[in-house]
Design an enzyme around this catalytic site. Structure first.
Site, PDB file in Angstrom:
ATOM      1  N   GLU A 102      72.706 106.053 -12.678  1.00  0.00           N
ATOM      2  CA  GLU A 102      73.630 105.746 -13.776  1.00  0.00           C
ATOM      3  C   GLU A 102      73.354 106.589 -15.017  1.00  0.00           C
ATOM      4  O   GLU A 102      74.281 107.020 -15.706  1.00  0.00           O
ATOM      5  CB  GLU A 102      73.520 104.261 -14.126  1.00  0.00           C
ATOM      6  N   ASP A 103      72.068 106.851 -15.312  1.00  0.00           N
ATOM      7  CA  ASP A 103      71.708 107.439 -16.606  1.00  0.00           C
ATOM      8  C   ASP A 103      71.257 108.894 -16.553  1.00  0.00           C
ATOM      9  O   ASP A 103      71.018 109.497 -17.599  1.00  0.00           O
ATOM     10  CB  ASP A 103      70.586 106.606 -17.254  1.00  0.00           C
TER      11      ASP A 103
END
Length: 725
Positions: A85-86
């Site tokens: 996600e990051d």
């Protein structure tokens, strides 16, 4: 804030030690690999507290390994749960390096993380079901619990408005959900931390009072317990006695419910006696001993041994008056009863949360999970058992958001049209498209839990029969059928009107019985189907009613005019015909009897005064004439071009539906890169009739195109455009 290599090595060794202590099997090499990737992926990221971001996944992995104690796959997934996600690392990379199980858990935790963003928490139970419906592996949710627990422990570093939002979400969604998974300690901590940020004043007051009176409370319970211990020892009973801590949020809820102060919450003073003997009768024996020492409160007595709770919880709950008139709650149970109570179906699950009857399946399922988590032999391959856990609750439902954040529940495999009708019948009727997560998709696209769906409508849109092929909900099917049936009635009425005009023109009389007999003769189930077929031009009334020769001629002229237009285009495109031998330069024309068009085998016939007539070789008139005057036949051919292409026509008939013309075009152009010269389509109600002019190399090329088109759904007639039948 740099973390030294020595500190990182210490952290890794600590994690390995915790895993080896609590888990059956540990792949140390894979664990080290995940630890290093987590550091590398988050090396430039920092938390609101200022510490390196990778400290968060590290702490989450420790929670998974120690406080929830799953397996090494879950610990590795916890280390990597924010990587996809990051950071720039993709899910495919995670799967390649760490395997499909780790990738599935990481992907599931990522999806769950985005569910609540921008949505108000107004339907907590639906959101809990939504979480279940989104994942197949139970470890996804359990890793998410650990992630949320660490976020709550470090919530002090974020802005106040974010603190309240996350705390509200935790209190309404994650804490009750953790309790239903049997993670009682996690549930209590999540509740207390949420309470801390949602009502700081009440939290501070309760913690202060509890802490201020802790020594006093402990001293009182020592005084209360001493005679009980002496008596139990005197009777030779083996036991474990301890105080039962009351959590801050639980105290607050009881104060609100009873509209009272802390001093009147009687079970702040509480002990639990666990008997090592599994004989339930010993619990009653101990109850009798205590009741002889302290006066019991009759309306506070609960016997859950004789009548267990529905979740199999068993224990005696008794309240007595202790020294100084203070009330003390006592729980008495066997070791076996205690293990059942702590296994996952927490003691106050239904008793305190007013669980609905619909959650029985969930209760049974959690029992099964916790039974395997805690009762498998240590030599069993628990890793393999965990890997087989697949969530089947609510898998027959999906949860979809409106753009405003409202949540709708639909059957699995539902489409945008199902969603539109679920919103309102008018929205369903006028649905022409949908945006799913911001992207326009076809109406038959199947939706997934968590999708945000925005329906696009038009006043000119109406349901069509094609929708019935993909909608799933009863509501959508019912409204579509209702509309179609209403339209069918219009077709029947329109067909009946055409019929009546025709028989009036021909001065014929038909009774209702006559029409019924004619319908049966034409193999229709009833006269309504007969009239509908008239409207859709599936039957020829002229043929049925024996029209006059004049009518037949008019029909032939109309058909001939259309064909002549096409034939003229096709012949001009081909460049006329080539006359061979000594007859070059003689004028020629095309015979009306057989109307040859490019692609047909042809021959010339010398006439008197009209030059050469070009016929099809299979023309009946030509055959008759050549029997007597064979010497008048002249070799002629269509000219040969470099591409060897000529124009041919294809007649099509079918049911009008969105996207069908595109399918027809794709089917033609995808075969040998066939070019389309012209398309002429006319619609009549739900039907269409049309002619397509295409460039083909030979008759076989044309035949292959026709065969391809016949396979398309919705087309019931495909043939070469030819005046001769």
């Amino acid at each position: 804030m740099e973390v030294s290599k020595e500190k990182l090595d210490e952290m890794l060794q600590n994690l390995i030690k915790v895993c080896e202590t609590n888990l059956t099997n540990v792949d140390v090499d894979l664990l080290k690999k995940a630890f290093k990737l987590s550091i590398e992926a988050h090396k430039n990221d920092f938390r609101a507290s200022g510490e390196p971001y990778f400290m968060h996944p590290y702490e989450v992995s420790l929670i998974v390994a120690s406080e929830i104690a799953l397996d090494d796959i879950s610990v590795i997934a916890a280390l990597l749960h924010d990587v996809v996600e990051d950071t720039e690392f993709k899910l495919e990379f995670i799967e390649k390096e760490f395997g499909a199980e780790v990738a599935e858990i990481v992907n599931g935790v990522t999806k769950i993380g985005g569910v609540f963003i921008g949505h108000e928490i107004s339907q907590a139970e639906n959101y809990r079901k939504l979480l279940l419906s989104m994942v197949k592996d139970v470890r996804v949710i359990l890793v998410k619990f650990a992630d949320r627990l660490h976020n709550m422990r470090t919530l002090e570093f974020v802005k106040p408005e974010k603190q309240r939002r996350i705390a509200q979400e935790t209190l309404e969604i994650y804490a009750p959900f953790a309790n239903r998974f049997g993670l009682g300690q996690v549930k209590w901590e999540l509740e207390d931390l949420s309470f801390k940020y949602l009502n700081k004043e009440a939290y501070s007051e309760i913690t202060r009072e509890v802490n201020d009176k802790r020594f006093e409370r402990e001293e009182y319970l020592k005084k209360f317990n001493t005679p009980i211990k002496e008596k139990l020892k005197e009777h030779g009973i083996e036991y474990q006695l301890g105080s039962r801590a009351k959590h801050f949020f639980s105290i607050y809820k009881k104060m609100i419910k009873q509209n009272t102060g802390m001093e009147e919450i009687y079970d702040l003073l509480a002990i639990r006696i666990i008997l090592e003997n599994d004989d339930p009768n010993e619990c009653y024996y101990v109850l009798g001993i205590i009741n002889q020492m302290y006066k019991p409160i009759p309306d506070r007595f609960k016997d859950y041994i004789s009548i267990p709770k529905k979740n199999n919880y068993q224990s005696i709950h008794n309240t007595v008056v202790g020294p100084g008139g203070k009330l003390v709650e006592i729980q008495i149970r066997t070791r076996k009863m205690h293990e059942i109570a702590e296994r996952g179906v927490a003691a106050h699950w239904k008793y305190k949360e007013n669980m609905m009857q619909s959650d029985r399946d969930m209760e049974d399922w959690v029992n099964w999970i916790r039974d395997i988590f805690e009762n498998v032999n240590r030599d069993e391959a628990s890793k393999e058992i965990l890997a087989s856990f697949k969530l089947n609750l609510y898998q027959d439902e999906i949860y979809i958001f409106t753009p405003q954040g409202d949540l709708r529940r639909l059957p699995v495999n539902s489409t945008s049209v199902d969603f539109a009708f679920d919103i309102h019948s008018r929205v369903g009727h006028q649905c022409i498209g949908a945006k799913v997560n911001g992207k326009i998709v076809p109406l038959d696209t199947q939706l997934n839990s968590g999708d945000v769906v925005d329906i696009i409508t038009s006043k000119n849109q109406h349901p069509n029969r094609g929708w019935l092929r993909f909608v799933k909900t009863h509501k959508a099917k019912s409204y579509i059928r209702k509309y179609i049936n209403k339209e069918e009635e219009k077709f029947v009425d329109a067909g009946k009107e055409i019929w009546e005009r025709k028989i009036r023109k021909l001065k014929l009389n038909f009774t209702a019985d006559d029409i019924a007999k004619l319908s049966r003769k034409l193999k229709f189930d009833n006269s309504a189907q007969f009239f509908k077929s008239i409207y859709h031009e599936k039957i020829d009334l002229n043929e049925i009613l024996n029209p006059s020769e004049e009518e037949e001629k008019k029909e032939e002229i109309r058909t001939g005019d259309n064909f002549d237009q096409f034939a003229d285009i096709a012949r001009k495109t081909a460049g006329g015909v080539v006359i061979e031998g000594d007859h070059k330069g003689i004028e020629y024309s095309y015979a009306k009897c057989c109307n040859p068009i490019p692609g047909d085998p042809i021959v010339g016939y010398i006439t008197i005064g009209e030059g050469i007539k070009v016929h099809r070789k299979d023309c009946r008139n030509l055959m008759k004439m050549s029997n007597h005057k064979e010497d008048r036949l002249v070799p002629v051919n269509w000219p040969k071009m470099d591409s060897a292409d000529f124009v041919a026509g294809i007649n099509i008939k079918g049911e009008d539906s969105p996207g069908l013309l595109t399918e027809i075009s794709n089917s033609i152009t995808n075969y040998k890169s066939t070019n389309i010269k012209a398309v002429n389509i006319n619609t009549q109600g739900s039907l269409f009739l049309g002619t397509i002019a295409v460039y083909v190399k030979d008759l076989e090329h044309l035949q292959r195109l026709i065969e391809r088109l016949k396979k398309l759904k919705g087309l019931y007639s495909v043939e070469r455009y030819n005046l001769l039948k």
